[in-house]
Design a protein around this motif. Sequence first.
Motif, PDB file in Angstrom:
ATOM      1  N   TYR A 183       0.850  -1.177   0.000  1.00  0.00           N
ATOM      2  CA  TYR A 183       0.000   0.000   0.000  1.00  0.00           C
ATOM      3  C   TYR A 183       0.896   1.241   0.000  1.00  0.00           C
ATOM      4  O   TYR A 183       1.877   1.303   0.762  1.00  0.00           O
ATOM      5  N   VAL A 184       0.552   2.197  -0.846  1.00  0.00           N
ATOM      6  CA  VAL A 184       1.343   3.416  -0.951  1.00  0.00           C
ATOM      7  C   VAL A 184       0.438   4.622  -0.763  1.00  0.00           C
ATOM      8  O   VAL A 184      -0.667   4.680  -1.319  1.00  0.00           O
ATOM      9  N   LYS A 185       0.902   5.584   0.031  1.00  0.00           N
ATOM     10  CA  LYS A 185       0.163   6.829   0.238  1.00  0.00           C
ATOM     11  C   LYS A 185       1.166   7.974   0.199  1.00  0.00           C
ATOM     12  O   LYS A 185       2.164   7.951   0.922  1.00  0.00           O
ATOM     13  N   ASP A 186       0.895   8.940  -0.661  1.00  0.00           N
ATOM     14  CA  ASP A 186       1.800  10.080  -0.832  1.00  0.00           C
ATOM     15  C   ASP A 186       3.216   9.628  -1.157  1.00  0.00           C
ATOM     16  O   ASP A 186       4.209  10.201  -0.694  1.00  0.00           O
ATOM     17  N   GLY A 187       3.299   8.567  -1.963  1.00  0.00           N
ATOM     18  CA  GLY A 187       4.602   8.087  -2.404  1.00  0.00           C
ATOM     19  C   GLY A 187       5.363   7.241  -1.402  1.00  0.00           C
ATOM     20  O   GLY A 187       6.496   6.831  -1.659  1.00  0.00           O
ATOM     21  N   LYS A 188       4.762   6.919  -0.237  1.00  0.00           N
ATOM     22  CA  LYS A 188       5.431   6.145   0.791  1.00  0.00           C
ATOM     23  C   LYS A 188       4.646   4.876   1.096  1.00  0.00           C
ATOM     24  O   LYS A 188       3.411   4.880   1.109  1.00  0.00           O
ATOM     25  N   VAL A 189       5.372   3.796   1.350  1.00  0.00           N
ATOM     26  CA  VAL A 189       4.731   2.528   1.703  1.00  0.00           C
ATOM     27  C   VAL A 189       4.138   2.647   3.107  1.00  0.00           C
ATOM     28  O   VAL A 189       4.801   3.113   4.041  1.00  0.00           O
ATOM     29  N   VAL A 190       2.869   2.255   3.246  1.00  0.00           N
ATOM     30  CA  VAL A 190       2.171   2.368   4.526  1.00  0.00           C
ATOM     31  C   VAL A 190       1.478   1.051   4.857  1.00  0.00           C
ATOM     32  O   VAL A 190       1.305   0.177   4.004  1.00  0.00           O
TER      33      VAL A 190
ATOM     34  N   GLU B 160       3.710  -8.373  -8.390  1.00  0.00           N
ATOM     35  CA  GLU B 160       3.623  -7.361  -7.352  1.00  0.00           C
ATOM     36  C   GLU B 160       2.437  -6.455  -7.631  1.00  0.00           C
ATOM     37  O   GLU B 160       2.245  -6.006  -8.762  1.00  0.00           O
ATOM     38  N   VAL B 161       1.641  -6.193  -6.601  1.00  0.00           N
ATOM     39  CA  VAL B 161       0.519  -5.276  -6.716  1.00  0.00           C
ATOM     40  C   VAL B 161       0.720  -4.122  -5.734  1.00  0.00           C
ATOM     41  O   VAL B 161       0.936  -4.360  -4.545  1.00  0.00           O
ATOM     42  N   VAL B 162       0.683  -2.914  -6.264  1.00  0.00           N
ATOM     43  CA  VAL B 162       0.811  -1.717  -5.449  1.00  0.00           C
ATOM     44  C   VAL B 162      -0.535  -1.010  -5.427  1.00  0.00           C
ATOM     45  O   VAL B 162      -1.073  -0.626  -6.470  1.00  0.00           O
ATOM     46  N   VAL B 163      -1.112  -0.872  -4.239  1.00  0.00           N
ATOM     47  CA  VAL B 163      -2.390  -0.183  -4.094  1.00  0.00           C
ATOM     48  C   VAL B 163      -2.073   1.267  -3.700  1.00  0.00           C
ATOM     49  O   VAL B 163      -1.618   1.533  -2.587  1.00  0.00           O
ATOM     50  N   ASP B 164      -2.290   2.170  -4.633  1.00  0.00           N
ATOM     51  CA  ASP B 164      -1.995   3.588  -4.411  1.00  0.00           C
ATOM     52  C   ASP B 164      -3.228   4.283  -3.867  1.00  0.00           C
ATOM     53  O   ASP B 164      -4.230   4.422  -4.571  1.00  0.00           O
TER      54      ASP B 164
END
Length: 292
Positions: free
Chosen positions: A258-265, A285-289
């Motif tokens: 999970y990414v928020k404001d460009g950072k992994v959270v 790989e799945v990135v949830v922005d």
Amino acid sequence: MNFSEKLKEIRKKEGISQEQLAERIGVTRQAITKWETGKGLPDVENMAIIAEIFKTSIDELLRDSVTKAVPATFVYTSETIYDIDCEKHFDINIGSAAAIMLSSGDDEKLHVKLSSETLENIGSMFKIKLDDKKNKLDVICLNKNKLSRFEAEESLTVEIILPNKYSDHCEIEASVKLLTISNLHLNRLEYDGDAEQVLISDSSGSLEFTGKTDYEITVDKIMGRLDINQWKAKTIVHIMEENIVNVVNKGRKCGVYYVKDGKVVECDKVDDSGNEISVSGVFSEVVVDLVR
């Protein structure tokens, strides 16, 4: 009204110049001009900033853009219309194209419209072949002139409208730069192939994407399930933070971030609605922005 027209209209209505809007977003004035002339779309982060500036939503900004059949600049078209009288499993092979626009329609017909700004003889260059097999309809876009993949991905746009009354399951095989899914309501959609960018709005059901290349998916709200099945590839799913759903990792050596404001959270939200993102495949790989 498509996105470019809407952006220009609301900007002028608010009395903001292109230079002022560019400064507030953090882009150049040329980027605003590009967006307002329909020569490109902002990425999801800039789209979110625009939505915040004008107190609207990404879905509202994009809604008409992804549902509009053919942009006004497309001067060459060829349409195939086929009557449907019972529930069908649609198996559609498009091949290569710049874009596919997929939606549900109110009439009892399948519409496949080919459009281009440059292919004057589009009706003779491509043929839509239909093979009706009781409860299954095969649809193939034949490239009669053997147009190269590069040429097709630069010049051909395909609009597919499925009859809402008789659509339950649809499979699409294609390679495109842009796939838009709007106002689509069926039990299951399976997309197999390449799509550099996917825009999903106002749609429901199970949407599955299978491929060996990266996907970038922007979705307003997941109403059902979004299945991502990949081999050694990455998918970025842009979704508004308040609309995030459960993510289920069913893959082999697949990662979910999970990414928020460009950072992994960390994300521990539990959604009991039944809507979810399902991840399968191998070494993917799945990135949830999470977009605000």
